[in-house]
Design a protein around this motif. Structure first.
Motif, PDB file in Angstrom:
ATOM      1  N   THR A 165       0.847  -1.186   0.000  1.00 23.22           N
ATOM      2  CA  THR A 165       0.000   0.000   0.000  1.00 23.22           C
ATOM      3  C   THR A 165       0.881   1.233   0.000  1.00 23.22           C
ATOM      4  OG1 THR A 165      -1.787  -1.101   1.196  1.00 23.22           O
ATOM      5  CG2 THR A 165      -1.749   1.307   1.261  1.00 23.22           C
ATOM      6  N   ILE A 166       0.795   2.039  -1.050  1.00 24.05           N
ATOM      7  CA  ILE A 166       1.550   3.291  -1.145  1.00 24.05           C
ATOM      8  C   ILE A 166       0.580   4.433  -0.865  1.00 24.05           C
ATOM      9  CG2 ILE A 166       3.037   4.742  -2.559  1.00 24.05           C
ATOM     10  CD1 ILE A 166       4.133   1.906  -1.988  1.00 24.05           C
ATOM     11  N   GLY A 167       0.848   5.181   0.183  1.00 20.59           N
ATOM     12  CA  GLY A 167      -0.020   6.289   0.539  1.00 20.59           C
ATOM     13  C   GLY A 167       0.472   7.604  -0.021  1.00 20.59           C
ATOM     14  N   VAL A 168      -0.350   8.645   0.162  1.00 18.55           N
ATOM     15  CA  VAL A 168       0.035  10.004  -0.226  1.00 18.55           C
ATOM     16  C   VAL A 168       0.009  10.881   1.010  1.00 18.55           C
ATOM     17  CG1 VAL A 168      -0.671   9.858  -2.630  1.00 18.55           C
ATOM     18  CG2 VAL A 168      -2.349  10.500  -0.911  1.00 18.55           C
ATOM     19  N   TYR A 169       0.899  11.872   1.044  1.00 18.47           N
ATOM     20  CA  TYR A 169       1.103  12.686   2.232  1.00 18.47           C
ATOM     21  C   TYR A 169       1.175  14.161   1.804  1.00 18.47           C
ATOM     22  CZ  TYR A 169       2.793  12.822   7.150  1.00 18.47           C
ATOM     23  OH  TYR A 169       2.943  13.012   8.506  1.00 18.47           O
ATOM     24  N   ALA A 204      -4.905   5.555   3.368  1.00 18.37           N
ATOM     25  CA  ALA A 204      -3.453   5.730   3.310  1.00 18.37           C
ATOM     26  C   ALA A 204      -3.132   7.172   2.920  1.00 18.37           C
ATOM     27  CB  ALA A 204      -2.840   4.749   2.329  1.00 18.37           C
ATOM     28  N   VAL A 205      -3.436   8.085   3.837  1.00 20.05           N
ATOM     29  CA  VAL A 205      -3.202   9.503   3.585  1.00 20.05           C
ATOM     30  C   VAL A 205      -3.007  10.238   4.906  1.00 20.05           C
ATOM     31  CG1 VAL A 205      -5.670  10.114   3.604  1.00 20.05           C
ATOM     32  CG2 VAL A 205      -4.053  11.548   2.345  1.00 20.05           C
ATOM     33  N   PHE A 206      -2.093  11.191   4.900  1.00 23.04           N
ATOM     34  CA  PHE A 206      -1.963  12.210   5.932  1.00 23.04           C
ATOM     35  C   PHE A 206      -1.965  13.557   5.227  1.00 23.04           C
ATOM     36  CE2 PHE A 206       0.108   8.560   7.923  1.00 23.04           C
ATOM     37  CZ  PHE A 206      -0.294   8.630   9.253  1.00 23.04           C
ATOM     38  N   VAL A 207      -2.574  14.562   5.840  1.00 26.16           N
ATOM     39  CA  VAL A 207      -2.551  15.934   5.317  1.00 26.16           C
ATOM     40  C   VAL A 207      -1.779  16.796   6.306  1.00 26.16           C
ATOM     41  CG1 VAL A 207      -3.918  17.941   4.657  1.00 26.16           C
ATOM     42  CG2 VAL A 207      -4.754  15.639   4.139  1.00 26.16           C
ATOM     43  N   GLN A 208      -0.786  17.515   5.821  1.00 25.09           N
ATOM     44  CA  GLN A 208       0.092  18.280   6.696  1.00 25.09           C
ATOM     45  C   GLN A 208       0.087  19.757   6.340  1.00 25.09           C
ATOM     46  OE1 GLN A 208       4.273  17.327   5.897  1.00 25.09           O
ATOM     47  NE2 GLN A 208       3.729  16.646   3.847  1.00 25.09           N
ATOM     48  N   CYS A 209       0.419  20.592   7.344  1.00 28.97           N
ATOM     49  CA  CYS A 209       0.498  22.029   7.121  1.00 28.97           C
ATOM     50  C   CYS A 209       1.268  22.662   8.269  1.00 28.97           C
ATOM     51  CB  CYS A 209      -0.912  22.622   7.036  1.00 28.97           C
ATOM     52  SG  CYS A 209      -0.941  24.363   6.521  1.00 28.97           S
ATOM     53  N   LEU A 218      -9.894  21.958   8.336  1.00 23.78           N
ATOM     54  CA  LEU A 218      -9.965  20.630   7.740  1.00 23.78           C
ATOM     55  C   LEU A 218     -10.547  19.603   8.705  1.00 23.78           C
ATOM     56  CD1 LEU A 218      -6.562  20.530   5.840  1.00 23.78           C
ATOM     57  CD2 LEU A 218      -8.833  20.456   4.792  1.00 23.78           C
ATOM     58  N   ARG A 219     -10.277  19.784  10.007  1.00 25.14           N
ATOM     59  CA  ARG A 219     -10.795  18.829  10.987  1.00 25.14           C
ATOM     60  C   ARG A 219     -12.312  18.707  10.908  1.00 25.14           C
ATOM     61  NH1 ARG A 219      -7.999  15.203  12.653  1.00 25.14           N
ATOM     62  NH2 ARG A 219      -9.449  14.450  11.095  1.00 25.14           N
ATOM     63  N   GLY A 220     -12.974  19.797  10.562  1.00 24.68           N
ATOM     64  CA  GLY A 220     -14.427  19.766  10.444  1.00 24.68           C
ATOM     65  C   GLY A 220     -14.937  19.346   9.083  1.00 24.68           C
ATOM     66  N   LYS A 221     -14.027  19.088   8.132  1.00 21.62           N
ATOM     67  CA  LYS A 221     -14.437  18.790   6.759  1.00 21.62           C
ATOM     68  C   LYS A 221     -13.995  17.419   6.266  1.00 21.62           C
ATOM     69  CE  LYS A 221     -14.314  23.670   5.302  1.00 21.62           C
ATOM     70  NZ  LYS A 221     -15.665  23.803   4.740  1.00 21.62           N
ATOM     71  N   THR A 222     -13.020  16.806   6.929  1.00 19.22           N
ATOM     72  CA  THR A 222     -12.511  15.517   6.472  1.00 19.22           C
ATOM     73  C   THR A 222     -12.148  14.645   7.655  1.00 19.22           C
ATOM     74  OG1 THR A 222     -10.802  14.388   5.153  1.00 19.22           O
ATOM     75  CG2 THR A 222     -10.140  16.402   6.285  1.00 19.22           C
ATOM     76  N   LYS A 223     -12.250  13.342   7.450  1.00 18.49           N
ATOM     77  CA  LYS A 223     -11.828  12.376   8.462  1.00 18.49           C
ATOM     78  C   LYS A 223     -10.383  11.944   8.249  1.00 18.49           C
ATOM     79  CE  LYS A 223     -16.518  10.450   8.917  1.00 18.49           C
ATOM     80  NZ  LYS A 223     -17.132  11.246   7.819  1.00 18.49           N
ATOM     81  N   ALA A 224      -9.748  12.424   7.180  1.00 11.67           N
ATOM     82  CA  ALA A 224      -8.355  12.067   6.924  1.00 11.67           C
ATOM     83  C   ALA A 224      -7.478  12.542   8.079  1.00 11.67           C
ATOM     84  CB  ALA A 224      -7.888  12.690   5.615  1.00 11.67           C
ATOM     85  N   ARG A 225      -6.397  11.819   8.316  1.00 11.64           N
ATOM     86  CA  ARG A 225      -5.495  12.170   9.412  1.00 11.64           C
ATOM     87  C   ARG A 225      -4.723  13.449   9.083  1.00 11.64           C
ATOM     88  NH1 ARG A 225      -2.724   6.444   9.391  1.00 11.64           N
ATOM     89  NH2 ARG A 225      -3.323   6.738   7.211  1.00 11.64           N
ATOM     90  N   LEU A 226      -4.593  14.300  10.087  1.00  7.81           N
ATOM     91  CA  LEU A 226      -3.975  15.615   9.930  1.00  7.81           C
ATOM     92  C   LEU A 226      -2.703  15.694  10.755  1.00  7.81           C
ATOM     93  CD1 LEU A 226      -7.188  17.837  10.294  1.00  7.81           C
ATOM     94  CD2 LEU A 226      -6.245  16.797   8.214  1.00  7.81           C
TER      95      LEU A 226
END
Length: 356
Positions: A165-169, A204-209, A218-226
């Protein structure tokens, strides 16, 4: 669902319960995030770099995201694209050169937000650090610029090719600035995550900033890990009242844990170094774990230029001394020993080898 329950489910997923392509044993290892691809060996943010990183064994590939004039998310380290593309040699775009202030810094060049996606697609990538990575410059002009959608497709193709599994970050670059010019990026990213079935805590995703407000939005708009990014100096551009030092204190990390799932510190916040050597690890990993955060430090690079004197190799009198590789394995092993949950590297193959 409580924060701890959500994190427990995420941990279970990463252990293999919800990601069958990864073995439970492999999932317990720290993840290797290919920083802009295998960017120590190919021009960053290109298919060349991403495919090589996947073949070298990385777990995630990282795209930095900036918007075009017509609102598409493309993959560049900065919105100023003069240093990483051939735009300066293109006479049809000569009049686009300008000076802008981005997060308090005056920059002169060509900016992604002044080009349509169709125009961006006519450009070709160039090595960003040719003085340190001269071998990469031989690939100049070969690779087109990518959209976020195309990077997701590369990850999916890599998963099929390798059986892993190759994720995107992805990283949102300068979101406050882009909102100020009418090109907010948060909703655009959320739409793409949903389109690619990445809108979940087990995807298989993390969103960073580096900024705080966009992650809270983003916490209120997506369940993806931040993931909250931090640095050894300064503070988030959208919060002049905060410093990264305060955010990475034991108390500060608890506040980060309210809206984020992970911390992305500069690597020297985990394993400091002086001019001569690596120093003992700080308590940051343990403090972050206590706050319910995974820890993915950035960025391990192999060139002597980035290493303390005791880890440098080769002839210091040689013209290309800085470009020579040093004993970077020691850096990887020190970070792994500190208990990190993953790390970013421009040399993912070396990171995988050091992980064992």
């Amino acid at each position: 669902m409580t924060l701890l329950t959500r994190r427990a489910l995420t941990t279970a997923a990463l252990a293999g319960t919800l990601l069958p392509a990864m073995s439970r044993a492999a999932a317990r290892k720290p993840i290797v995030i290919a920083h802009r691809g295998a960017s120590g060996l190919r021009p960053e943010h290109t298919r060349l770099a991403y495919d090589l990183a996947i073949d070298q064994g990385c777990d995630f590939i990282e795209p930095d995201l900036v918007p075009t004039q017509d609102g598409h998310l493309i993959v560049r380290h900065e919105n100023e694209i003069g240093g990483t593309t051939d735009v300066a040699s293109r006479p049809e775009f000569a009049d686009r050169k300008t000076t802008k202030t981005v997060d308090g810094q005056s920059l002169t060049g060509w900016f992604a937000e002044d080009f349509t996606l169709a125009e961006i697609k006519t450009l070709r990538a160039r090595e960003r650090l040719p003085q340190l990575r001269p071998a990469n410059a031989r690939y100049d002009g070969q690779a087109p610029l990518l959209t976020f959608d195309e990077v997701v497709a590369i990850a999916k193709a890599g998963s099929r090719r390798t059986g892993r599994t190759i994720g995107v970050y992805p990283e949102l670059k300068h979101p406050r600035y882009f909102a100020s010019i009418g090109l907010p990026t948060e909703d655009r990213l959320v739409a793409r995550l949903k389109a690619h079935d990445l809108d979940s805590a087990t995807a298989a995703v993390f969103v960073q900033c580096f900024e705080v407000g966009p992650l809270q939005t983003l916490r209120g708009k997506t369940k993806a890990r931040l993931v909250q990014l931090t640095a050894s100096e300064g503070g988030p551009a959208d919060r002049p009242d905060l410093t990264y030092a305060a955010m990475t204190s034991a108390e500060g990390l608890k506040a980060v844990g309210v809206y984020a799932d992970g911390l992305g510190p500069e690597k020297t916040q985990v394993v400091p170094q002086d001019a001569d050597r690596l120093l003992p690890a700080t308590s940051l990993v343990q403090d972050a774990h206590a706050a319910g955060l995974v820890v993915h430090p950035w960025t391990v690079r192999a060139e002597n230029y980035f290493l303390p004197a005791s880890l440098r190799r080769g002839d210091a009198s040689a013209a290309d001394y800085s470009a020579q590789a040093g004993d970077v394995e020691a850096v990887f092993k020190a970070l792994y020993a500190a208990g990190v949950d993953g790390l970013f590297s421009d040399f993912p193959g070396l990171a995988v080898a050091a992980r064992g």
